[in-house]
Structures are given as C-alpha cells and as structure tokens.
Write a protein that holds these residues in place. Structure first.
Motif, PDB file in Angstrom:
ATOM      1  N   GLU A  30      -9.073   7.132  -0.480  1.00 48.57           N
ATOM      2  CA  GLU A  30     -10.112   6.681  -1.404  1.00 48.57           C
ATOM      3  C   GLU A  30     -11.295   6.091  -0.638  1.00 48.57           C
TER       4      GLU A  30
ATOM      5  N   ALA B 281     -13.364  -4.282   1.274  1.00 50.80           N
ATOM      6  CA  ALA B 281     -11.933  -3.996   1.250  1.00 50.80           C
ATOM      7  C   ALA B 281     -11.212  -5.232   1.789  1.00 50.80           C
TER       8      ALA B 281
ATOM      9  N   ASN C  76      -0.475  -0.986   0.260  1.00 49.37           N
ATOM     10  CA  ASN C  76      -1.181   0.120  -0.386  1.00 49.37           C
ATOM     11  C   ASN C  76      -2.049   0.908   0.591  1.00 49.37           C
ATOM     12  N   THR C  77      -1.778   0.741   1.879  1.00 49.91           N
ATOM     13  CA  THR C  77      -2.602   1.360   2.919  1.00 49.91           C
ATOM     14  C   THR C  77      -2.712   2.871   2.749  1.00 49.91           C
TER      15      THR C  77
ATOM     16  N   ILE D 163     -12.268  -4.483  -3.233  1.00 49.36           N
ATOM     17  CA  ILE D 163     -11.191  -3.508  -3.415  1.00 49.36           C
ATOM     18  C   ILE D 163     -10.006  -4.026  -2.614  1.00 49.36           C
ATOM     19  N   SER D 164      -8.817  -4.061  -3.210  1.00 52.52           N
ATOM     20  CA  SER D 164      -7.644  -4.548  -2.472  1.00 52.52           C
ATOM     21  C   SER D 164      -7.228  -3.531  -1.411  1.00 52.52           C
ATOM     22  N   PHE D 165      -6.962  -4.021  -0.222  1.00 47.31           N
ATOM     23  CA  PHE D 165      -6.519  -3.170   0.877  1.00 47.31           C
ATOM     24  C   PHE D 165      -5.564  -3.975   1.740  1.00 47.31           C
TER      25      PHE D 165
ATOM     26  N   GLU E  20      -2.203   4.949   0.229  1.00 47.80           N
ATOM     27  CA  GLU E  20      -2.909   5.464  -0.951  1.00 47.80           C
ATOM     28  C   GLU E  20      -4.378   5.073  -0.940  1.00 47.80           C
ATOM     29  N   ARG E  21      -4.703   3.955  -0.313  1.00 43.67           N
ATOM     30  CA  ARG E  21      -6.067   3.446  -0.335  1.00 43.67           C
ATOM     31  C   ARG E  21      -6.972   4.154   0.674  1.00 43.67           C
TER      32      ARG E  21
END
Length: 294
Positions: A81, A47, A74-75, A68-70, A77-78
């Motif tokens: 996941e 991440a 986008n904290t 994976i972008s983090f 929503e991520r």
C-alpha cells in the motif's frame, strides 16, 4: 550488475514520492529538530508505529498530517500500500515511537522495498538511545557492536551471549526493566563477574542516570532495587577472547567431557555440548556416552 544510484534531491521525478525516515525524541521533546517538524508537516502521510503515541507528538508541535499505522504486525500487508502511494506521487514520513526508525523498531522492510523500486529514501539525523548512551558511558566508544534486544528465552539468550563473548569491542544492548535482572545474571555467567558495564537509564528524561561498575556490581544492584525505566546496557569487550573457548581435548568422549568439567569448571551439560561441537557429533550421542546409556 551496475550500481544503483538514487539521488535524494537532484534530478527528481516529481511524479514519484519519497520516503522520509524521521527520528523522534527518546524522552525530551526539545530534541525534536526543526527539520523533523517541518518534514512531518509537509509530507502527505505519516506511517507510525503507534498512532496514539505519535498523535501526542503531533499535537505538541501542532502537526495535522494524517497518520497510517505501520508496525511489526501489519508490515507485510502495509508495504504494498505504501509503495503504491509513493509511486503515485505521495510523500510519506515513517516514524517509530522513539528514536530512529529501523533500530529495534519497524522500518527496514519498507526501506528495502523502496530501494528495490528505486524510490527515494531520505533519512533525517536525530536522537538515538544507543549512541547517546555510548558516548556518555566512559567505555571505549569505537569500534562498537550494537545488538539491541537479546532473545528473551534463557537458553537462546545464553547461546547468543556465548557467541558474543568472543567480541573484543564495546557492545550495546537494550533491555526492559522487568527483564533486566535476569539478563544481567546471564551476562555475568557468560562474560564473568569483573567485566565492566554501564547501565544507562531513562535517557534525556528527568530521572536519567548512569550506573557504572562490574557485572557483579550490576547484578547486586538489580537484586536490591525496584527496577524502573528503559535501559541501554554498554558492556566492555573481551580483552582476552583466546581464553574464552575451552581448548579441544583428546581421549574418549567421556574423558573429554570430564576433562572440561575438571579443568574449566564447566557444568556437565555445557561440557557435553562443547565436546559434541568439537567432534561434530549430536549432543545426545555424547550425553549417552558420558552417562553410559549406549
């Protein structure tokens, strides 16, 4: 409520993954530890705060783990996941662009979520700009207060510095080159011209340097130089905090304001604000009284 105990390596549930917090170099790639490289190779996903930036690091060390972008945008929503992936048995490494995750970078919310779900969080030691600068600054290294980036708006920054001016410990700030001059001027206004500071620039890189002096020296330098590079500011604590806050004064509100102006060379608006605070009143009420607007 019983204390929560989550072991990193003993009695591990193999069906649940772990979150690895992996520090990355703040400049010099040789500061990447063998353990960090091996961890990034072995986890299922990385991440990353900026996948493009991290890909350069991965290429250098021949790491082929999927990213994976983090990041801060986008904290929310991520996190669900990533938690689901961890619960499903996947191991995830979290990295920021440079240095330690969570320190002026994304990470804290994910760690918090993992702690709530009793998912293992394993932090690897490694590069940190704040501690690197502190131990080389020459100022008292402990105790210290790490603040990070100050607010960008002048009014908010000054208000924050006024509170921090009561600190007797060494303080650590981060600042970008294009905001350095304004921040130094605000530091000098609130902390005084003679307070010691060390400007630590481009740590671990080719143009690394330490500029030591007073806040007045630092402002003069930044007025003349074309400032470049990322900075860590190490600022001396207040040796006499009892002299920082103006003593409460008596008399009418107008007299109190005028006394602060006369005795402490405060600007009218600053004096009005202090009197309002001393008397638990709205600033506007004191302003109106001082200027005869009632």
């Amino acid at each position: 409520m019983a204390i929560q105990k989550v072991s990193s390596f003993q009695n591990v549930d193999s069906q649940v993954g772990a979150l690895y917090l992996v520090p990355t170099p703040i400049g010099n790639l040789n500061d990447m530890t063998p353990r960090a490289v091996e961890t990034l190779k072995q986890v299922d996903f990385i991440a990353a705060e900026d996948t493009r930036n991290t890909q350069k690091l991965l290429n250098h060390f021949d790491i082929h783990t999927k990213q994976i972008s983090f990041h801060k945008f986008n904290t929310q929503e991520r996190i669900p996941e990533l938690i689901a992936m961890l619960k499903g048995g996947k191991n995830i490494a979290q990295v920021s662009d440079a240095g330690m995750p969570s320190i002026s970078d994304p990470g804290h919310e994910l760690v918090e979520a993992c702690a709530a779900e009793e998912i293992r969080v394993i932090a690897l030691p490694g590069p940190s700009a704040s501690l690197t600068a502190l131990i080389a600054s020459g100022l008292v290294p402990q105790p210290f207060l790490f603040y990070g980036f100050l607010p960008r708006k002048k009014t908010e920054q000054v208000e924050t510095l006024e509170k921090l001016n009561l600190q007797t410990v060494t303080m650590i700030f981060y600042e970008a080159p294009h905001r350095l001059n304004k921040t130094l001027k605000n530091l000098m206004t609130v902390f005084g011209k003679e307070r010691k500071i060390v400007l630590c620039r481009e740590l671990t890189k080719r143009y690394e340097e330490y500029l030591r002096g007073t806040l007045a020296d630092a402002v003069a330098w930044s007025n003349q130089e074309e400032v470049r590079g990322e900075f860590v500011l190490i600022v001396e604590g207040n040796a006499h905090p009892e002299e920082t806050q103006p003593k409460k004064v008596s008399g009418s509100l107008k007299d109190q304001v005028q006394q602060l102006i006369d005795d402490h060379q405060m600007k009218p608006n600053a004096a009005i604000k202090q009197v309002a605070k001393n008397n638990h009143l709205k600033k506007q009420d004191v302003y109106n009284e001082y200027h005869g607007l009632n």
